[in-house]
Design a protein around this motif. Structure first.
Motif, PDB file in Angstrom:
ATOM      1  N   VAL A 203      -4.239   8.425  -8.550  1.00  0.00           N
ATOM      2  CA  VAL A 203      -3.630   7.174  -9.012  1.00  0.00           C
ATOM      3  C   VAL A 203      -4.677   6.295  -9.689  1.00  0.00           C
ATOM      4  CG1 VAL A 203      -2.526   5.024  -8.259  1.00  0.00           C
ATOM      5  CG2 VAL A 203      -1.831   7.214  -7.269  1.00  0.00           C
ATOM      6  N   GLU A 204      -4.347   5.837 -10.887  1.00  0.00           N
ATOM      7  CA  GLU A 204      -5.187   4.874 -11.582  1.00  0.00           C
ATOM      8  C   GLU A 204      -4.726   3.457 -11.278  1.00  0.00           C
ATOM      9  OE1 GLU A 204      -6.762   5.465 -15.707  1.00  0.00           O
ATOM     10  OE2 GLU A 204      -5.302   3.871 -16.114  1.00  0.00           O
ATOM     11  N   GLN A 205      -3.384   3.263 -11.266  1.00  0.00           N
ATOM     12  CA  GLN A 205      -2.837   1.924 -11.052  1.00  0.00           C
ATOM     13  C   GLN A 205      -1.451   2.036 -10.423  1.00  0.00           C
ATOM     14  OE1 GLN A 205      -1.925  -0.086 -14.703  1.00  0.00           O
ATOM     15  NE2 GLN A 205      -1.522  -2.031 -13.711  1.00  0.00           N
ATOM     16  N   VAL A 206      -1.208   1.258  -9.391  1.00  0.00           N
ATOM     17  CA  VAL A 206       0.129   1.171  -8.818  1.00  0.00           C
ATOM     18  C   VAL A 206       0.922   0.197  -9.676  1.00  0.00           C
ATOM     19  CG1 VAL A 206       1.463   0.414  -6.826  1.00  0.00           C
ATOM     20  CG2 VAL A 206      -0.637   1.733  -6.492  1.00  0.00           C
TER      21      VAL A 206
ATOM     22  N   VAL B  73       0.810  -1.224   0.000  1.00  0.00           N
ATOM     23  CA  VAL B  73       0.000   0.000   0.000  1.00  0.00           C
ATOM     24  C   VAL B  73       0.842   1.273   0.000  1.00  0.00           C
ATOM     25  CG1 VAL B  73      -1.964  -1.127   1.110  1.00  0.00           C
ATOM     26  CG2 VAL B  73      -0.228  -0.001   2.527  1.00  0.00           C
TER      27      VAL B  73
ATOM     28  N   THR C 233       0.098   3.840  -2.857  1.00  0.00           N
ATOM     29  CA  THR C 233      -1.239   4.410  -2.666  1.00  0.00           C
ATOM     30  C   THR C 233      -1.209   5.472  -1.574  1.00  0.00           C
ATOM     31  OG1 THR C 233      -2.230   2.318  -3.335  1.00  0.00           O
ATOM     32  CG2 THR C 233      -3.641   3.858  -2.135  1.00  0.00           C
ATOM     33  N   GLU C 234      -0.557   5.165  -0.461  1.00  0.00           N
ATOM     34  CA  GLU C 234      -0.464   6.124   0.642  1.00  0.00           C
ATOM     35  C   GLU C 234       0.387   7.331   0.269  1.00  0.00           C
ATOM     36  OE1 GLU C 234       1.122   3.724   3.784  1.00  0.00           O
ATOM     37  OE2 GLU C 234      -0.862   3.044   4.430  1.00  0.00           O
TER      38      GLU C 234
ATOM     39  N   ALA D 104       3.552   4.897  -9.997  1.00  0.00           N
ATOM     40  CA  ALA D 104       2.120   4.782 -10.286  1.00  0.00           C
ATOM     41  C   ALA D 104       1.769   5.362 -11.645  1.00  0.00           C
ATOM     42  CB  ALA D 104       1.314   5.494  -9.206  1.00  0.00           C
TER      43      ALA D 104
ATOM     44  N   GLU E 292      -1.595   9.627  -2.124  1.00  0.00           N
ATOM     45  CA  GLU E 292      -2.905  10.071  -1.641  1.00  0.00           C
ATOM     46  C   GLU E 292      -2.851  11.567  -1.320  1.00  0.00           C
ATOM     47  OE1 GLU E 292      -6.245   8.189   1.237  1.00  0.00           O
ATOM     48  OE2 GLU E 292      -4.208   8.243   2.020  1.00  0.00           O
TER      49      GLU E 292
ATOM     50  N   ALA F 170       7.950   3.870  -5.144  1.00  0.00           N
ATOM     51  CA  ALA F 170       6.503   3.961  -5.356  1.00  0.00           C
ATOM     52  C   ALA F 170       6.339   4.520  -6.763  1.00  0.00           C
ATOM     53  CB  ALA F 170       5.861   4.879  -4.327  1.00  0.00           C
TER      54      ALA F 170
ATOM     55  N   THR G 237       5.723  -1.003  -6.030  1.00  0.00           N
ATOM     56  CA  THR G 237       5.750  -0.361  -4.718  1.00  0.00           C
ATOM     57  C   THR G 237       6.525  -1.219  -3.729  1.00  0.00           C
ATOM     58  OG1 THR G 237       4.397   0.591  -2.949  1.00  0.00           O
ATOM     59  CG2 THR G 237       3.500  -1.348  -4.061  1.00  0.00           C
TER      60      THR G 237
END
Length: 166
Positions: A45-48, A33, A36-37, A69, A40, A67, A51
């Protein structure tokens, strides 16, 4: 004597948990995650793509965290920044002294985070990151020694935080 043996066994277990088990627990919970974090409240974000918040288990003291994305289409025109000192911690810093690409060639004392960390990603993603960094239309920020690299490439819908460090 049995109490001493039980106490020593307990201390060995606690020591193992603190130095091995707990870090494994953090990796399992936080690595998936992290991107994503990180993005944020900064970027949509559409897709990671990749990560990893913590160094790989058993890795050398110097290793990669990242990270990366794929972003949604509605993006800011200027790259967003989250300073090193923030409520989330230093691992959630993003950007800073943004400069427009193409990035100049690296000096002989500058680490190439993309090259060092590319062993963990598909070759196509590495090529895309390098293209974003060395062609027009994107932004990058790199510390003095190249340990941490940030990329914001709106035309490629790509954002990255790549760190090769201890």
């Amino acid at each position: 004597m049995a109490n001493v043996g039980l106490t020593l066994a307990f201390l060995v277990f606690v020591g193992w948990w603190v130095f091995v088990g707990y870090m494994d627990k953090l990796r399992r919970e936080e690595d998936p995650v992290y991107a994503t974090e990180l993005f944020e409240d900064l970027l949509p974000v559409e897709q990671v793509l990749e990560t990893r918040k913590w160094h790989a288990k058993g890795a050398a003291p110097w290793d990669c965290t990242y990270a990366i994305a794929r972003l949604k289409t509605k993006l800011p025109t200027e790259p967003p920044t989250r300073p090193w000192r923030n409520d989330l911690g230093w691992q959630y810093e993003f950007g800073g002294s943004w400069q427009k690409t193409p990035a100049p060639p690296l000096g002989e004392n500058t680490r190439d985070s993309v090259q060092f960390c590319s062993k963990y990603w598909p070759a196509e993603l590495t090529r895309e990151l390098q293209a974003a960094l060395y062609t027009h239309g994107a932004w990058y920020s790199r510390d003095r020694v190249g340990e941490t690299l940030f990329i914001f490439a709106p035309h490629r819908r790509l954002a990255a935080r790549i760190r090769f460090g201890d």
